[in-house]
Write an enzyme that holds these catalytic residues in place. Structure first.
Site, PDB file in Angstrom:
ATOM      1  N   ASP A  52     -21.620 -11.220  20.396  1.00 37.47           N
ATOM      2  CA  ASP A  52     -21.341  -9.832  20.741  1.00 37.47           C
ATOM      3  C   ASP A  52     -22.070  -9.539  22.050  1.00 37.47           C
ATOM      4  O   ASP A  52     -23.013 -10.244  22.427  1.00 37.47           O
ATOM      5  CB  ASP A  52     -21.797  -8.885  19.637  1.00 37.47           C
ATOM      6  CG  ASP A  52     -21.085  -7.545  19.668  1.00 37.47           C
ATOM      7  OD1 ASP A  52     -20.214  -7.314  18.819  1.00 37.47           O
ATOM      8  OD2 ASP A  52     -21.387  -6.735  20.576  1.00 37.47           O
ATOM      9  N   TYR A  66      -1.367   4.596  10.441  1.00 37.81           N
ATOM     10  CA  TYR A  66      -1.768   3.638  11.469  1.00 37.81           C
ATOM     11  C   TYR A  66      -0.602   3.440  12.423  1.00 37.81           C
ATOM     12  O   TYR A  66       0.549   3.303  11.981  1.00 37.81           O
ATOM     13  CB  TYR A  66      -2.156   2.291  10.850  1.00 37.81           C
ATOM     14  CG  TYR A  66      -3.452   2.301  10.086  1.00 37.81           C
ATOM     15  CD1 TYR A  66      -4.659   2.519  10.741  1.00 37.81           C
ATOM     16  CD2 TYR A  66      -3.482   2.071   8.714  1.00 37.81           C
ATOM     17  CE1 TYR A  66      -5.859   2.525  10.042  1.00 37.81           C
ATOM     18  CE2 TYR A  66      -4.680   2.072   8.011  1.00 37.81           C
ATOM     19  CZ  TYR A  66      -5.866   2.307   8.679  1.00 37.81           C
ATOM     20  OH  TYR A  66      -7.051   2.319   7.989  1.00 37.81           O
ATOM     21  N   GLU A 120      -6.231   5.012  13.422  1.00 34.91           N
ATOM     22  CA  GLU A 120      -7.203   4.116  14.054  1.00 34.91           C
ATOM     23  C   GLU A 120      -7.935   4.719  15.235  1.00 34.91           C
ATOM     24  O   GLU A 120      -8.900   4.115  15.744  1.00 34.91           O
ATOM     25  CB  GLU A 120      -6.535   2.799  14.475  1.00 34.91           C
ATOM     26  CG  GLU A 120      -5.600   2.890  15.660  1.00 34.91           C
ATOM     27  CD  GLU A 120      -4.169   3.238  15.275  1.00 34.91           C
ATOM     28  OE1 GLU A 120      -3.291   3.134  16.140  1.00 34.91           O
ATOM     29  OE2 GLU A 120      -3.928   3.608  14.095  1.00 34.91           O
ATOM     30  N   ARG A 144       0.836  -1.192   0.000  1.00 38.69           N
ATOM     31  CA  ARG A 144       0.000   0.000   0.000  1.00 38.69           C
ATOM     32  C   ARG A 144       0.881   1.257   0.000  1.00 38.69           C
ATOM     33  O   ARG A 144       2.074   1.198   0.297  1.00 38.69           O
ATOM     34  CB  ARG A 144      -0.923  -0.008   1.227  1.00 38.69           C
ATOM     35  CG  ARG A 144      -2.040  -1.012   1.157  1.00 38.69           C
ATOM     36  CD  ARG A 144      -2.837  -1.079   2.443  1.00 38.69           C
ATOM     37  NE  ARG A 144      -2.095  -1.678   3.542  1.00 38.69           N
ATOM     38  CZ  ARG A 144      -2.558  -1.868   4.770  1.00 38.69           C
ATOM     39  NH1 ARG A 144      -3.787  -1.463   5.068  1.00 38.69           N
ATOM     40  NH2 ARG A 144      -1.817  -2.441   5.699  1.00 38.69           N
ATOM     41  N   HIS A 198      -1.214   1.747  16.108  1.00 38.03           N
ATOM     42  CA  HIS A 198      -1.487   0.573  16.957  1.00 38.03           C
ATOM     43  C   HIS A 198      -0.439   0.457  18.062  1.00 38.03           C
ATOM     44  O   HIS A 198       0.274  -0.536  18.184  1.00 38.03           O
ATOM     45  CB  HIS A 198      -1.520  -0.705  16.106  1.00 38.03           C
ATOM     46  CG  HIS A 198      -2.563  -0.698  15.034  1.00 38.03           C
ATOM     47  ND1 HIS A 198      -3.918  -0.754  15.316  1.00 38.03           N
ATOM     48  CD2 HIS A 198      -2.449  -0.620  13.680  1.00 38.03           C
ATOM     49  CE1 HIS A 198      -4.598  -0.734  14.169  1.00 38.03           C
ATOM     50  NE2 HIS A 198      -3.747  -0.646  13.169  1.00 38.03           N
ATOM     51  N   SER A 208     -10.942  -2.295   8.031  1.00 43.00           N
ATOM     52  CA  SER A 208     -11.696  -3.330   8.742  1.00 43.00           C
ATOM     53  C   SER A 208     -12.619  -4.064   7.783  1.00 43.00           C
ATOM     54  O   SER A 208     -12.814  -5.284   7.897  1.00 43.00           O
ATOM     55  CB  SER A 208     -12.511  -2.703   9.881  1.00 43.00           C
ATOM     56  OG  SER A 208     -11.660  -2.142  10.862  1.00 43.00           O
ATOM     57  N   LYS A 215       1.351   2.009   7.247  1.00 45.52           N
ATOM     58  CA  LYS A 215       1.652   1.210   8.434  1.00 45.52           C
ATOM     59  C   LYS A 215       2.543   1.977   9.405  1.00 45.52           C
ATOM     60  O   LYS A 215       3.158   2.982   9.066  1.00 45.52           O
ATOM     61  CB  LYS A 215       2.338  -0.101   8.041  1.00 45.52           C
ATOM     62  CG  LYS A 215       1.413  -1.085   7.360  1.00 45.52           C
ATOM     63  CD  LYS A 215       0.178  -1.408   8.188  1.00 45.52           C
ATOM     64  CE  LYS A 215       0.493  -2.205   9.444  1.00 45.52           C
ATOM     65  NZ  LYS A 215      -0.730  -2.456  10.259  1.00 45.52           N
ATOM     66  N   ASP A 231      -3.432  -6.690  15.216  1.00 46.98           N
ATOM     67  CA  ASP A 231      -2.805  -5.359  15.223  1.00 46.98           C
ATOM     68  C   ASP A 231      -2.803  -4.752  16.624  1.00 46.98           C
ATOM     69  O   ASP A 231      -1.953  -3.927  16.954  1.00 46.98           O
ATOM     70  CB  ASP A 231      -3.533  -4.404  14.269  1.00 46.98           C
ATOM     71  CG  ASP A 231      -2.950  -4.430  12.864  1.00 46.98           C
ATOM     72  OD1 ASP A 231      -1.784  -4.807  12.714  1.00 46.98           O
ATOM     73  OD2 ASP A 231      -3.676  -4.078  11.923  1.00 46.98           O
ATOM     74  N   SER A 248     -22.625 -12.683  24.062  1.00 51.55           N
ATOM     75  CA  SER A 248     -21.335 -13.266  24.427  1.00 51.55           C
ATOM     76  C   SER A 248     -21.164 -13.324  25.943  1.00 51.55           C
ATOM     77  O   SER A 248     -21.111 -12.298  26.618  1.00 51.55           O
ATOM     78  CB  SER A 248     -20.191 -12.464  23.808  1.00 51.55           C
ATOM     79  OG  SER A 248     -18.957 -13.087  24.081  1.00 51.55           O
ATOM     80  N   ALA A 303      -7.759  -9.148  15.176  1.00 51.12           N
ATOM     81  CA  ALA A 303      -7.401  -8.181  16.220  1.00 51.12           C
ATOM     82  C   ALA A 303      -5.909  -8.156  16.514  1.00 51.12           C
ATOM     83  O   ALA A 303      -5.482  -7.492  17.453  1.00 51.12           O
ATOM     84  CB  ALA A 303      -8.179  -8.490  17.501  1.00 51.12           C
ATOM     85  N   VAL A 336      -1.839 -12.534  10.501  1.00 51.09           N
ATOM     86  CA  VAL A 336      -1.091 -11.542   9.730  1.00 51.09           C
ATOM     87  C   VAL A 336      -1.523 -10.139  10.152  1.00 51.09           C
ATOM     88  O   VAL A 336      -2.719  -9.810  10.140  1.00 51.09           O
ATOM     89  CB  VAL A 336      -1.312 -11.743   8.219  1.00 51.09           C
ATOM     90  CG1 VAL A 336      -0.638 -10.622   7.423  1.00 51.09           C
ATOM     91  CG2 VAL A 336      -0.771 -13.107   7.797  1.00 51.09           C
ATOM     92  N   VAL A 370     -12.507  -8.510  17.674  1.00 51.92           N
ATOM     93  CA  VAL A 370     -12.800  -7.702  18.857  1.00 51.92           C
ATOM     94  C   VAL A 370     -11.962  -6.431  18.808  1.00 51.92           C
ATOM     95  O   VAL A 370     -10.773  -6.473  18.477  1.00 51.92           O
ATOM     96  CB  VAL A 370     -12.483  -8.492  20.142  1.00 51.92           C
ATOM     97  CG1 VAL A 370     -12.767  -7.651  21.370  1.00 51.92           C
ATOM     98  CG2 VAL A 370     -13.285  -9.784  20.171  1.00 51.92           C
ATOM     99  N   LEU A 371     -12.563  -5.298  19.157  1.00 51.80           N
ATOM    100  CA  LEU A 371     -11.831  -4.022  19.138  1.00 51.80           C
ATOM    101  C   LEU A 371     -12.244  -3.158  20.308  1.00 51.80           C
ATOM    102  O   LEU A 371     -13.426  -2.948  20.554  1.00 51.80           O
ATOM    103  CB  LEU A 371     -12.105  -3.265  17.832  1.00 51.80           C
ATOM    104  CG  LEU A 371     -11.530  -1.843  17.757  1.00 51.80           C
ATOM    105  CD1 LEU A 371     -10.006  -1.889  17.692  1.00 51.80           C
ATOM    106  CD2 LEU A 371     -12.096  -1.084  16.563  1.00 51.80           C
TER     107      LEU A 371
END
Length: 372
Positions: A198, A94, A118, A15, A96, A134, A75, A270, A220, A268, A298, A239-240
């Protein structure tokens, strides 16, 4: 404003921070854009495309960092890139940071202003710069999971949608946000048996309204999560918690009790991953096996479909890049609380509470660091 676009150097990351169309837009507002040679070549954007858009091509990343004040990437900066950051730089990419203390420490040391895609928000409380990636990652998670279920990849040898007379694969999607919704759409489209978990009843109601009896929705809890995970052929971790490390909802014990050859795709990752057995992998070596379960973790999944991802990302980042360039970072963030929410590090301070808590740095209110 002098804007720099270096070539991405993370493993298999193709990218690019700005497309020629985005460069043309900014040059039309009398900004100077400097692009490292070959930055967009892998996805069909040549140096000549950037020149025609008004950019100047530089030979090295070092030249880009030395020349530009606003650095636009995709990134998180790698160690060699972090070493090039100076206090006069504004980095927009980004990040993270919560699970990455080494990066946080380096950014604090640099003194640069670091704005994370993010954690930028919108009027609805959503994350508009995270959403398109996402969407890509959610859709890719099913592609990757289906491939990993093949016997040659270490999987159970199960076809996701089954065939007449044979049951389809069982897919559990943990988290019904943007990633989860896109994973569900792909899994349902391929004919899998899908369960989504959820803790937000509005999310579950919306999904039930959209898909009816084609999916199963579960609130959940420890019990429902345990049952769904351990009975599934494919688990998607989606999940975030914005800016914070992902909670480890999927335990090692659950993994141990999953069917031999089943698969977990931890989107998740990242933010550290939502399974206790997850660790970041690369496109060169995307999977590993724990207790007979194939793990695909990944950390830059959308990089595999880099052209689509770049175009989708630029659609949402361009207005913010333009605001930073037109007004200057301080004024742009003072006037826009949603852009200000993206500020994670500035002037040697951590300005995002969850990052500070996760990395052991003191928290500084971002408004205290913006000029008058």
């Amino acid at each position: 404003m002098r804007i720099g676009v270096p070539r991405e150097i993370k493993n298999r990351e193709y990218r690019v921070g700005m497309t020629p169309a985005a460069v043309h837009e900014l040059c039309g507002h009398n900004h100077d854009v400097f692009v490292e040679t070959g930055a967009g070549l892998a996805i069909g954007f040549s140096d000549e495309d950037y020149r025609q858009a008004g950019a100047r091509i530089l030979e090295t990343a070092g030249e880009v960092f030395d020349t530009a004040k606003l650095i636009v990437k995709v990134k998180e900066p790698q160690a060699e890139e972090r070493a090039m950051l100076k206090p006069e730089h504004t980095l927009f990419t980004y990040l993270h940071l919560a699970p990455d203390k080494a990066q946080t420490d380096d950014l604090v040391k640099s003194g640069a202003t670091c704005i994370a895609y993010e954690t930028v928000t919108d009027h609805g409380g959503h994350l508009p710069l995270l959403a398109p990636m996402s969407e890509v990652a959610g859709r890719m998670s099913i592609q990757a999971g289906a491939h990993c279920l093949e016997k040659a990849m270490g999987g159970r040898g199960v076809l996701l949608g089954g065939v007449p007379g044979v049951s389809p694969a069982r897919v559990a999607v943990v988290g019904g946000g943007v990633v989860g919704q896109n994973a569900i759409a792909m899994a349902v489209g391929l004919g899998a048996h899908v369960t989504v978990l959820d803790r937000n009843m509005d999310v579950l109601r919306n999904l039930d309204h959209l898909y009816g009896n084609r999916i199963t929705t579960l609130f959940s809890t420890a019990q429902t999560l345990d049952q769904a995970v351990t009975e599934s052929d494919l688990v998607i971790g989606s999940v975030l918690i914005p800016g914070a490390s992902a909670p480890k909802l999927i335990t090692r014990d659950m993994i141990r009790r999953m069917p031999e050859g089943s698969v977990i795709v931890d989107v998740a990752i990242d933010q550290g991953g939502c399974a206790e057995t997850s660790r970041a992998t690369t496109h060169d070596d995307p999977t590993y096996i724990v207790d007979g379960v194939v793990h695909y973790c990944v950390a830059n999944m959308p990089g595999a479909v880099a052209r689509t991802s770049t175009l989708a990302l630029n659609n949402v980042t361009l207005p913010f890049v333009a605001a930073l360039a037109n007004k200057g970072p301080d004024r742009a963030m003072k006037e826009d609380q949603h852009l200000r929410a993206g500020l994670n590090v500035a002037a040697g301070k951590v300005t995002y509470r969850e990052v500070a808590e996760a990395t052991g740095h003191p928290y500084t209110n971002p408004e205290s660091l913006l000029g008058s």
